[in-house]
Write a protein that holds these residues in place. Structure first.
Motif, mmCIF file in Angstrom:
data_model
loop_
_atom_site.group_PDB
_atom_site.id
_atom_site.type_symbol
_atom_site.label_atom_id
_atom_site.label_comp_id
_atom_site.label_asym_id
_atom_site.label_seq_id
_atom_site.Cartn_x
_atom_site.Cartn_y
_atom_site.Cartn_z
ATOM 1 N N UNK A 1 0.816 -1.213 0.000
ATOM 2 C CA UNK A 1 0.000 0.000 0.000
ATOM 3 C C UNK A 1 0.850 1.264 0.000
ATOM 4 N N UNK B 1 1.609 3.472 -4.051
ATOM 5 C CA UNK B 1 1.119 4.732 -4.616
ATOM 6 C C UNK B 1 1.982 5.937 -4.237
ATOM 7 N N UNK C 1 -5.110 7.024 -0.930
ATOM 8 C CA UNK C 1 -4.603 5.707 -1.304
ATOM 9 C C UNK C 1 -4.346 4.849 -0.071
ATOM 10 N N UNK D 1 -5.872 5.140 2.730
ATOM 11 C CA UNK D 1 -7.162 4.773 3.319
ATOM 12 C C UNK D 1 -7.623 3.423 2.775
ATOM 13 N N UNK D 2 -7.246 3.137 1.523
ATOM 14 C CA UNK D 2 -7.605 1.843 0.946
ATOM 15 C C UNK D 2 -7.060 0.718 1.809
ATOM 16 N N UNK E 1 -10.432 12.257 -6.488
ATOM 17 C CA UNK E 1 -9.221 11.820 -7.177
ATOM 18 C C UNK E 1 -9.547 11.441 -8.605
ATOM 19 N N UNK F 1 -14.339 -0.654 0.455
ATOM 20 C CA UNK F 1 -12.990 -0.307 -0.005
ATOM 21 C C UNK F 1 -12.870 -0.160 -1.517
ATOM 22 N N UNK G 1 -11.810 3.180 -3.015
ATOM 23 C CA UNK G 1 -10.430 3.595 -2.758
ATOM 24 C C UNK G 1 -9.463 2.867 -3.685
ATOM 25 N N UNK G 2 -9.724 1.569 -3.908
ATOM 26 C CA UNK G 2 -8.857 0.816 -4.807
ATOM 27 C C UNK G 2 -9.001 1.351 -6.227
ATOM 28 N N UNK H 1 -6.938 4.299 -6.515
ATOM 29 C CA UNK H 1 -5.505 4.003 -6.654
ATOM 30 C C UNK H 1 -5.175 3.719 -8.112
ATOM 31 N N UNK I 1 -5.033 6.826 -9.950
ATOM 32 C CA UNK I 1 -3.831 7.589 -9.623
ATOM 33 C C UNK I 1 -2.654 7.124 -10.463
ATOM 34 N N UNK I 2 -2.605 5.818 -10.732
ATOM 35 C CA UNK I 2 -1.472 5.294 -11.485
ATOM 36 C C UNK I 2 -1.468 5.828 -12.910
#
Lengths: 341, 300
Positions: A111, A114, A126, A128-129, B235, B274, B277-278, B281, B284-285
């Motif tokens: 984790x 990121x 991120x 928080x995930x 995001x 969750x 949030x994943x 992510x 974000x990538x």
């Protein structure tokens, strides 16, 4: 203390402080404090949460990565320790503890990935995930809880070299040992090249990179070590303080609490982790006893906990405005003032 | 055919639920645009606003009066925040400001609970959370009236805000402040008024979001956790874009519903907790600045 390549050179002051703390925690406290309440409700949770705060401190205070998922890693550590002791016959407690820290560290690396791309609030989301995912995973897959349907699992007794450590004082001594070792290690890392790399990345990552510090290595290392500390702290927290394992105990509120400990205690100091943990833990106790003794329960308990929240929030804002380095710095300032005279 | 219909139903329910995330994200974007502050307290503002609203209703104020009074209260909260928290922290790093707004969030949550208690309140807007007969008859779809209302309210709020920003003098000033506060104040744009307006607008958005959620799930502390989901929305959509907040909310809402319904059962459910949030992510990538955000340029 003998100095070799692994351990840094210590000044005379450090040595005196260390001996003083050891005498207090291993001699004076066990001799003078007799009531189990002090151990099981104050000293034990304080040391456990301080250890977790050191983890948060490493990733946030030293490496400057805004992470908000300490409780998730604590849950990983706690349940790893439970399963190791349950499933591996005759595993020594400290081995199980170290392994659960390593398992948490693996999650930390995962984790922490990121952080290589993003920072600030993006990174916070991120991380928080990790908080939500780890707790969900433990909750939903029965294997982690040994298919226990009641939801609350009693933690095993701590057995070291055939002797079980179950009384509050005994458990306190185990924790003092672990916390001492890990704190010394943390101070070493923070003062050594590892810590300097972290701080370089925190202060200006692009400049650090151009000086030859690998961002990938430094950031992931910080996340891994931070998660290791949180994992060990989580295992100790579950085995000595909660005495049970339930994923709900490691919810986002605990993550926020640990974040506050670090912010109020002072970012970028190990002592700040201890001071912050003491404050966050003791302030509600103090508030409750004022409520009980001064107002004789006239104030509702929910109101008291709301006041507590407001005070924490206000303090954070005040510290951010007037002393961003927290209580550790405040303490330093006071000490310097007295030294001058 | 029924399977396809069911899928459409799931997506529609997700999209409409997503508008509630959008509403929270919208308040976030407003403040970020005007003062470049990540206002972590937006979720707490939602909770504070709707709890205040319910509290005023319980005092016997009629619906509209309670609404107005709450908006005034949120304006006051915004004014105090601006004066006591953001002003002293001017020119500090983003992380410092973020931590301060986390503190602000705790203050608001605590104050709300101290003033109005912790028990779950019911909020009746007069709109039921049940399917509309007319839509069942024409399209064969089950769509909740509350969801639909939330969608319409969100759409009109966005339209209103866009018009406000684009065509009024105040909006022009706001965009100037967002671009360069120093230059804006040197040509005589009243910085304080603009900030007050923005915080009040964020308060109104928070109140509306809270009312929608409160009508569905009751007015309770869990709203704060739900509001956290606005962060992945931001995001995906980008922190500085109003359309981004909307599209991000829709994407998160639809994706989490579809995942929950089709994949969730294999893992024992509750992956809604969750999944956003994943998803964030992964976004974000590929696009750290979000779908509609401005490209992030960092200089040494």
């Amino acid at each position: 203390m003998k100095s070799n390549k692994i351990f840094m050179e210590y000044t005379k002051n450090d040595l005196i402080n260390f001996l003083l703390l050891m005498i207090i925690s291993l001699l004076i406290i066990p001799i003078t404090v007799k009531s189990g309440y002090w151990y099981s409700s104050i000293l034990i949770p304080w040391l456990c949460l301080a250890l977790a705060s050191i983890g948060q401190q490493i990733v946030m205070g030293y490496a400057g990565q805004l992470a908000l998922g300490a409780a998730g890693f604590m849950a990983a550590g706690a349940f790893a320790c439970y399963n190791l002791i349950l499933r591996v016959p005759d595993i020594p407690f400290f081995v199980a503890l170290a392994l659960s820290g390593l398992i948490a560290a693996a999650f930390g690396i995962l984790f922490g990935l990121p952080s290589l791309r993003v920072r600030g609030i993006y990174l916070m989301v991120a991380t928080l995930a990790s908080q939500f995912f780890i707790v969900w995973m433990i909750d939903k897959f029965g294997w982690f809880k040994n298919y226990d349907s009641s939801g609350i699992i009693t933690a095993q007794d701590i057995v070291i070299m055939g002797k079980s450590f179950t009384s509050p004082l005994e458990m306190y001594l185990v924790i003092v040992f672990v916390v001492t070792v890990l704190t010394l290690l943390a101070i070493n890392m923070a003062r050594g090249s590892t810590g300097r790399n972290w701080m370089a990345v925190r202060d200006m990552d692009i400049a650090a990179e151009s000086m030859g510090i690998s961002l990938l290595r430094t950031k992931l290392q910080a996340f891994a070590i931070s998660a290791f500390y949180c994992g060990v702290a989580g295992a100790l927290f579950a085995f000595t303080y909660l005495k049970s394992l339930e994923p709900v105990a490691f919810d986002i509120k605990l993550s926020f609490k640990i974040l506050f400990m670090v912010i109020l205690g002072g970012l970028g100091t190990i002592s700040g982790a201890f001071i912050g943990a003491a404050f966050i833990l003791l302030f509600p106790v103090l508030l409750n006893s004022i409520g009980n003794n001064v107002f004789h329960g006239a104030i509702d308990a929910t109101i008291i906990s709301s006041i507590e929240q407001v005070v924490f929030g206000v303090l954070i804002i005040i510290f951010m405005i007037y002393e961003p380095l927290g209580m550790a710095k405040l303490w330093d300032n006071i000490r310097l003032k007295f030294k001058k005279r | 055919m029924t399977e396809l219909l069911f899928f459409v139903e799931v997506v529609v329910a997700g999209l409409l639920a997503g508008t509630m995330y959008s509403l929270v994200a919208l308040g976030f974007v407003l403040i970020y645009k005007a003062s470049s502050t990540f206002n972590f307290a937006q979720g707490a503002m939602v909770f504070f606003a709707v709890l205040a609203f319910v509290g005023f209703m319980e005092l016997g104020l009629p619906f509209f009066l309670a609404f107005i009074v709450t908006i005034l209260l949120m304006g006051l909260v915004g004014y105090c925040t601006e004066r006591l928290v953001l002003k002293p922290l001017m020119n500090q790093s983003e992380d410092t400001l973020l931590m301060a707004t986390i503190g602000l969030g705790f203050v608001l949550e605590g104050l709300a609970q101290a003033a109005w208690g912790v028990e779950v309140r019911r909020l009746d807007l007069g709109i039921g959370d049940f399917p509309i007969q007319w839509i069942i008859d024409t399209f064969g779809l089950f769509v909740s009236a509350l969801d639909l209302t939330a969608g319409l309210v969100a759409a009109s709020l966005i339209l209103g805000l866009s018009v406000l920003f684009k065509y009024t003098k105040m909006g022009l000033g706001l965009r100037a402040v967002a671009d360069d506060p120093g230059a804006a104040s040197s040509i005589g744009i009243p910085l304080n008024n603009i900030m007050l307006l923005v915080w009040t607008a964020a308060g109104v958005v928070a109140l509306v979001a809270g009312m929608m959620w409160g009508a569905r799930a009751g007015v309770q502390f869990a709203l704060v956790d739900l509001a956290l989901k606005a962060l992945p929305v931001l995001i995906i959509g980008g922190f500085s874009s109003i359309p981004g907040a909307i599209v991000g909310g829709l994407i998160i809402g639809a994706t989490e519903k579809v995942l929950e319904v089709y994949i969730g059962p294999y893992f024992g459910g509750a992956i809604e907790g969750w999944a956003p949030y994943v998803l964030a992510i992964f976004f974000l990538l590929y696009r750290p600045e979000g779908l509609f955000g401005e490209k992030i340029i960092r200089r040494v």
